[in-house]
Write an enzyme that holds these catalytic residues in place. Structure first.
Site, mmCIF file in Angstrom:
data_model
loop_
_atom_site.group_PDB
_atom_site.id
_atom_site.type_symbol
_atom_site.label_atom_id
_atom_site.label_comp_id
_atom_site.label_asym_id
_atom_site.label_seq_id
_atom_site.Cartn_x
_atom_site.Cartn_y
_atom_site.Cartn_z
ATOM 1 N N ARG A 169 0.862 -1.187 0.000
ATOM 2 C CA ARG A 169 0.000 0.000 0.000
ATOM 3 C C ARG A 169 0.892 1.228 0.000
ATOM 4 O O ARG A 169 1.743 1.390 0.876
ATOM 5 C CB ARG A 169 -0.899 -0.009 1.242
ATOM 6 C CG ARG A 169 -1.924 1.109 1.272
ATOM 7 C CD ARG A 169 -2.715 1.122 2.582
ATOM 8 N NE ARG A 169 -1.853 1.416 3.716
ATOM 9 C CZ ARG A 169 -1.480 0.521 4.631
ATOM 10 N NH1 ARG A 169 -1.885 -0.731 4.535
ATOM 11 N NH2 ARG A 169 -0.695 0.869 5.629
ATOM 12 N N TYR A 177 7.333 5.189 10.351
ATOM 13 C CA TYR A 177 7.739 3.814 10.628
ATOM 14 C C TYR A 177 8.215 3.042 9.403
ATOM 15 O O TYR A 177 8.603 1.888 9.524
ATOM 16 C CB TYR A 177 6.597 3.041 11.309
ATOM 17 C CG TYR A 177 5.275 3.079 10.581
ATOM 18 C CD1 TYR A 177 5.017 2.234 9.502
ATOM 19 C CD2 TYR A 177 4.280 3.963 10.987
ATOM 20 C CE1 TYR A 177 3.805 2.270 8.838
ATOM 21 C CE2 TYR A 177 3.046 4.006 10.322
ATOM 22 C CZ TYR A 177 2.819 3.162 9.260
ATOM 23 O OH TYR A 177 1.613 3.194 8.593
ATOM 24 N N HIS A 228 -1.905 3.930 6.604
ATOM 25 C CA HIS A 228 -2.852 2.925 7.083
ATOM 26 C C HIS A 228 -4.268 3.503 7.067
ATOM 27 O O HIS A 228 -5.211 2.862 6.605
ATOM 28 C CB HIS A 228 -2.470 2.495 8.494
ATOM 29 C CG HIS A 228 -3.436 1.549 9.126
ATOM 30 N ND1 HIS A 228 -3.525 0.227 8.763
ATOM 31 C CD2 HIS A 228 -4.367 1.732 10.094
ATOM 32 C CE1 HIS A 228 -4.462 -0.362 9.477
ATOM 33 N NE2 HIS A 228 -4.998 0.533 10.280
#
Length: 355
Positions: A251, A264, A255
């Site tokens: 992706r 991250y 998120h």
């Protein structure tokens, strides 16, 4: 060590790697897939824009994962079941959910959970992995009724760390339920990389514990996803039980729109994958090599799909105002006192505000 090699039919340069499916890739079929990929990517980008404008709530984007969702949902038959997560709106749209209805879901409307009357689409599962036992149960029911209907259930790599994943697969294995477990391994469960949540080298190998077929796919290859999912569904319909499919994908974005992936993971990897492995780009390359590409057709297609999205947004925003009772009245058949007390207090608050 168990070996589950990644199946790929169409590489990043648009080269067909197998002759097995060549006769099935007529121009109409390929263009249908391409149109659907463009539609859902346009939807995704529009939804992010609407969220940034305050016209939608928090939204879960999927750009980069279109092939895994579109290819698998196109393999379904009309009377099958589809069990999505909160990120599988490309799959639900492909299977027949209306664009306006999906926008309504992201606008916090209960109407967004209601599928068309001729489709069996479960409401999106926000709790992780809870939809896997549900899908197994629906598939078992179809088997007990003697139908040839199957179910497909979507989940991410993080869901494989939940007990519901194992319970769903175990029941499906024992009862030979006609269900396909479609994992989209985008390699992060929010901020946790896959190597920090499991020692297994693949998700597909988890099938061995339940003695069911396990398949690992290039999840950005729409042909591999479509044809391998179709095979798994055919096995299910013949009474041969469930299949676990791992579609390895990525992706590009966050998120959710409340998340910052740069905290991250290295976003340069997203840029590299977009340039080399993008599911739409590789299909375009194939179409050009196969003589199926027309620039004017492509431009018109993009305009048509964008107009569909705009009309769906208008439909969402013209929808009647929500019923405040919906906040409270769809949890239990009869409200227990704790919910009824909350409801009474809230309506008392509203009376004070608006009187």
């Amino acid at each position: 060590m168990l070996q589950f090699d990644k199946i790929c039919y169409l590489d990043g340069n648009g080269n067909l790697l197998t002759s097995e499916i060549k006769t099935e890739l007529d121009e109409g079929f390929v263009k249908k897939i391409y149109r659907q990929l463009i539609l859902v990517r346009t939807f995704d980008r529009k939804a992010i824009s609407l969220q940034r404008q305050g016209r939608l709530g928090t939204y879960a984007p999927f750009e980069g994962q279109e092939a895994a969702q579109v290819g698998s949902a196109m393999a379904l038959q009309k009377d099958d079941w589809l069990f999505p997560t909160y990120r599988d709106h490309a799959a639900t749209i492909t299977f027949g959910h209306s664009l306006t209805t999906v926008f309504l879901y992201w606008n916090g409307r209960i109407e967004g959970c209601i599928p068309p009357p001729d489709r069996k689409i479960f409401p999106p599962a926000v709790p992780i992995a809870t939809q896997l036992p549900h899908a197994t149960g629906a598939a078992m029911a179809e088997k007990f009724k003697g139908t040839s209907n199957a179910a497909i259930v979507y989940f991410g790599d993080g869901a494989t760390s939940e007990g519901d994943f194992h319970e769903g697969l175990n029941f499906a294995s024992v009862f030979k339920a006609p269900v396909v477990f479609l994992n989209q391994n985008n390699q992060y469960a929010i901020s946790v990389p896959i190597e920090r949540q499991m020692n297994s080298k693949t998700i597909a190998q988890k099938s061995v514990a339940y003695d069911i077929p396990g398949i690992r796919l290039d999840g950005n290859d729409v042909f591999a996803v479509y044809f391998e999912t179709k095979k798994a569904l055919e096995r299910a319909r013949k009474g041969e039980g469930p299949t676990l499919i791992e579609a390895v994908t990525w992706r590009y974005g966050a998120h959710t729109t409340a998340d910052d992936p740069s905290k991250y993971r290295d976003q340069l990897k997203s840029d590299f994958i977009r340039d080399t492995e993008d599911p739409i780009l590789r299909l375009e390359k194939y179409m050009k090599k196969a003589g199926m590409w027309d620039e004017q057709w492509s431009q018109q297609l993009h305009e048509e799909e964008a107009e569909k999205i705009e009309q769906a947004v208008k439909g969402m925003e013209a929808f009647p105002l929500p019923d405040t009772n919906d906040l409270f009245d769809h949890v239990f058949e009869e409200n227990p006192w704790v919910i009824q007390d909350q409801k009474d207090q809230y309506f008392e608050f509203l009376r004070g505000v608006y009187t």
